[in-house]
Design a protein around this motif. Sequence first.
Motif, PDB file in Angstrom:
ATOM      1  N   THR A  79       0.852  -1.187   0.000  1.00  0.00           N
ATOM      2  CA  THR A  79       0.000   0.000   0.000  1.00  0.00           C
ATOM      3  C   THR A  79       0.888   1.237   0.000  1.00  0.00           C
ATOM      4  N   ALA A  80       0.641   2.126  -0.963  1.00  0.00           N
ATOM      5  CA  ALA A  80       1.415   3.365  -1.074  1.00  0.00           C
ATOM      6  C   ALA A  80       0.707   4.530  -0.390  1.00  0.00           C
ATOM      7  N   GLY A  81      -0.605   4.483  -0.305  1.00  0.00           N
ATOM      8  CA  GLY A  81      -1.378   5.544   0.334  1.00  0.00           C
ATOM      9  C   GLY A  81      -2.795   5.068   0.563  1.00  0.00           C
ATOM     10  N   PHE A  82      -3.458   5.701   1.555  1.00  0.00           N
ATOM     11  CA  PHE A  82      -4.766   5.205   1.947  1.00  0.00           C
ATOM     12  C   PHE A  82      -5.517   6.271   2.728  1.00  0.00           C
ATOM     13  N   THR A  83      -6.797   6.461   2.415  1.00  0.00           N
ATOM     14  CA  THR A  83      -7.655   7.348   3.203  1.00  0.00           C
ATOM     15  C   THR A  83      -8.984   6.646   3.450  1.00  0.00           C
ATOM     16  N   ILE A  84      -9.626   7.020   4.551  1.00  0.00           N
ATOM     17  CA  ILE A  84     -10.935   6.453   4.867  1.00  0.00           C
ATOM     18  C   ILE A  84     -11.806   7.539   5.480  1.00  0.00           C
ATOM     19  N   ASP A  85     -13.066   7.524   5.120  1.00  0.00           N
ATOM     20  CA  ASP A  85     -14.054   8.421   5.725  1.00  0.00           C
ATOM     21  C   ASP A  85     -15.113   7.567   6.389  1.00  0.00           C
ATOM     22  N   PHE A  86     -15.308   7.783   7.694  1.00  0.00           N
ATOM     23  CA  PHE A  86     -16.319   7.068   8.463  1.00  0.00           C
ATOM     24  C   PHE A  86     -17.632   7.832   8.346  1.00  0.00           C
ATOM     25  N   LEU A  87     -18.670   7.169   7.886  1.00  0.00           N
ATOM     26  CA  LEU A  87     -19.955   7.822   7.634  1.00  0.00           C
ATOM     27  C   LEU A  87     -20.950   7.652   8.778  1.00  0.00           C
ATOM     28  N   ARG A  88     -20.934   6.488   9.412  1.00  0.00           N
ATOM     29  CA  ARG A  88     -21.834   6.200  10.538  1.00  0.00           C
ATOM     30  C   ARG A  88     -21.261   5.020  11.307  1.00  0.00           C
ATOM     31  N   PRO A  89     -21.709   4.805  12.537  1.00  0.00           N
ATOM     32  CA  PRO A  89     -21.202   3.664  13.307  1.00  0.00           C
ATOM     33  C   PRO A  89     -21.463   2.347  12.577  1.00  0.00           C
ATOM     34  N   ALA A  90     -20.476   1.473  12.596  1.00  0.00           N
ATOM     35  CA  ALA A  90     -20.572   0.177  11.921  1.00  0.00           C
ATOM     36  C   ALA A  90     -21.147  -0.848  12.886  1.00  0.00           C
ATOM     37  N   LYS A  91     -22.463  -0.975  12.861  1.00  0.00           N
ATOM     38  CA  LYS A  91     -23.161  -1.923  13.735  1.00  0.00           C
ATOM     39  C   LYS A  91     -23.875  -2.951  12.875  1.00  0.00           C
ATOM     40  N   GLY A  92     -23.750  -4.201  13.240  1.00  0.00           N
ATOM     41  CA  GLY A  92     -24.397  -5.276  12.496  1.00  0.00           C
ATOM     42  C   GLY A  92     -23.737  -6.598  12.808  1.00  0.00           C
ATOM     43  N   GLU A  93     -24.079  -7.602  12.022  1.00  0.00           N
ATOM     44  CA  GLU A  93     -23.555  -8.952  12.212  1.00  0.00           C
ATOM     45  C   GLU A  93     -22.245  -9.162  11.457  1.00  0.00           C
ATOM     46  N   THR A  94     -22.166  -8.589  10.247  1.00  0.00           N
ATOM     47  CA  THR A  94     -21.032  -8.835   9.349  1.00  0.00           C
ATOM     48  C   THR A  94     -20.561  -7.518   8.760  1.00  0.00           C
ATOM     49  N   LEU A  95     -19.247  -7.389   8.617  1.00  0.00           N
ATOM     50  CA  LEU A  95     -18.662  -6.251   7.908  1.00  0.00           C
ATOM     51  C   LEU A  95     -18.263  -6.733   6.527  1.00  0.00           C
ATOM     52  N   ARG A  96     -18.729  -6.040   5.500  1.00  0.00           N
ATOM     53  CA  ARG A  96     -18.379  -6.360   4.111  1.00  0.00           C
ATOM     54  C   ARG A  96     -17.585  -5.200   3.533  1.00  0.00           C
ATOM     55  N   SER A  97     -16.455  -5.536   2.938  1.00  0.00           N
ATOM     56  CA  SER A  97     -15.573  -4.551   2.329  1.00  0.00           C
ATOM     57  C   SER A  97     -15.465  -4.869   0.837  1.00  0.00           C
ATOM     58  N   HIS A  98     -16.049  -4.012   0.005  1.00  0.00           N
ATOM     59  CA  HIS A  98     -16.097  -4.238  -1.449  1.00  0.00           C
ATOM     60  C   HIS A  98     -15.217  -3.207  -2.144  1.00  0.00           C
ATOM     61  N   ALA A  99     -14.108  -3.679  -2.690  1.00  0.00           N
ATOM     62  CA  ALA A  99     -13.150  -2.787  -3.344  1.00  0.00           C
ATOM     63  C   ALA A  99     -13.171  -3.002  -4.855  1.00  0.00           C
ATOM     64  N   ARG A 100     -12.959  -1.882  -5.590  1.00  0.00           N
ATOM     65  CA  ARG A 100     -12.923  -1.898  -7.053  1.00  0.00           C
ATOM     66  C   ARG A 100     -11.737  -1.082  -7.531  1.00  0.00           C
ATOM     67  N   VAL A 101     -11.081  -1.574  -8.567  1.00  0.00           N
ATOM     68  CA  VAL A 101      -9.993  -0.811  -9.179  1.00  0.00           C
ATOM     69  C   VAL A 101     -10.609   0.347  -9.954  1.00  0.00           C
ATOM     70  N   ILE A 102     -10.154   1.551  -9.675  1.00  0.00           N
ATOM     71  CA  ILE A 102     -10.599   2.737 -10.398  1.00  0.00           C
ATOM     72  C   ILE A 102      -9.709   2.963 -11.615  1.00  0.00           C
ATOM     73  N   ARG A 103      -8.412   2.790 -11.408  1.00  0.00           N
ATOM     74  CA  ARG A 103      -7.448   2.892 -12.512  1.00  0.00           C
ATOM     75  C   ARG A 103      -6.218   2.081 -12.168  1.00  0.00           C
ATOM     76  N   ALA A 104      -5.750   1.312 -13.131  1.00  0.00           N
ATOM     77  CA  ALA A 104      -4.521   0.538 -12.950  1.00  0.00           C
ATOM     78  C   ALA A 104      -3.546   0.883 -14.060  1.00  0.00           C
ATOM     79  N   GLY A 105      -2.315   1.123 -13.670  1.00  0.00           N
ATOM     80  CA  GLY A 105      -1.238   1.326 -14.632  1.00  0.00           C
ATOM     81  C   GLY A 105      -0.326   0.119 -14.609  1.00  0.00           C
ATOM     82  N   ARG A 106       0.915   0.321 -15.012  1.00  0.00           N
ATOM     83  CA  ARG A 106       1.884  -0.762 -15.027  1.00  0.00           C
ATOM     84  C   ARG A 106       2.318  -1.171 -13.628  1.00  0.00           C
ATOM     85  N   THR A 107       2.482  -0.191 -12.736  1.00  0.00           N
ATOM     86  CA  THR A 107       3.032  -0.480 -11.411  1.00  0.00           C
ATOM     87  C   THR A 107       2.165   0.003 -10.249  1.00  0.00           C
ATOM     88  N   ARG A 108       1.082   0.705 -10.534  1.00  0.00           N
ATOM     89  CA  ARG A 108       0.204   1.217  -9.463  1.00  0.00           C
ATOM     90  C   ARG A 108      -1.260   1.048  -9.846  1.00  0.00           C
TER      91      ARG A 108
END
Length: 148
Positions: A79-108
């Motif tokens: 990981t070269a850099g990372f930011t996160i914004d918390f929108l509301r308390p994470a309450k529930g049974e399961t946490l799901r993290s769904h990531a998508r590539v926005i742009r990929a180059g040769r090395t990043r």
Amino acid sequence: MRETLDLDLARKVLAAQPFSVLLGTRLTAFGDGEAILELDLRDELLNQNGSAHGGVLGYAAENAAAFAAGTALGPGLVTAGFTIDFLRPAKGETLRSHARVIRAGRTRAVCRCDLTTLGADGAATLCAVAQGTLAATDRAPAPEPRTP
């Protein structure tokens, strides 16, 4: 030429991460620029207010982004850099993290990640959004599964 990851190899990479094993993280989807990680929100992962600790959300977003980037760049990533914004308390049974590539180059690759909690009824609630940049390295991890 970079090694190509498939769901089976990606799950072996996840199983080789001691912290992911400790949390009980599952890779439920992988491929075509996307990855989904899930983990059960047991008491040990909550803060004093009964919601998932921010560190758990940060881990889930960063790791899902790394797996999504792996679909484009292969298994050797940091990981070269990372930011996160918390929108509301994470309450529930399961946490799901769904990531998508926005742009990929040769090395990043730049990835976006949506974190939702799933209630006992299956209802999903968006609780955080994150963005990360992953950089390819010259070495791929040796996916040796670890046992808890």
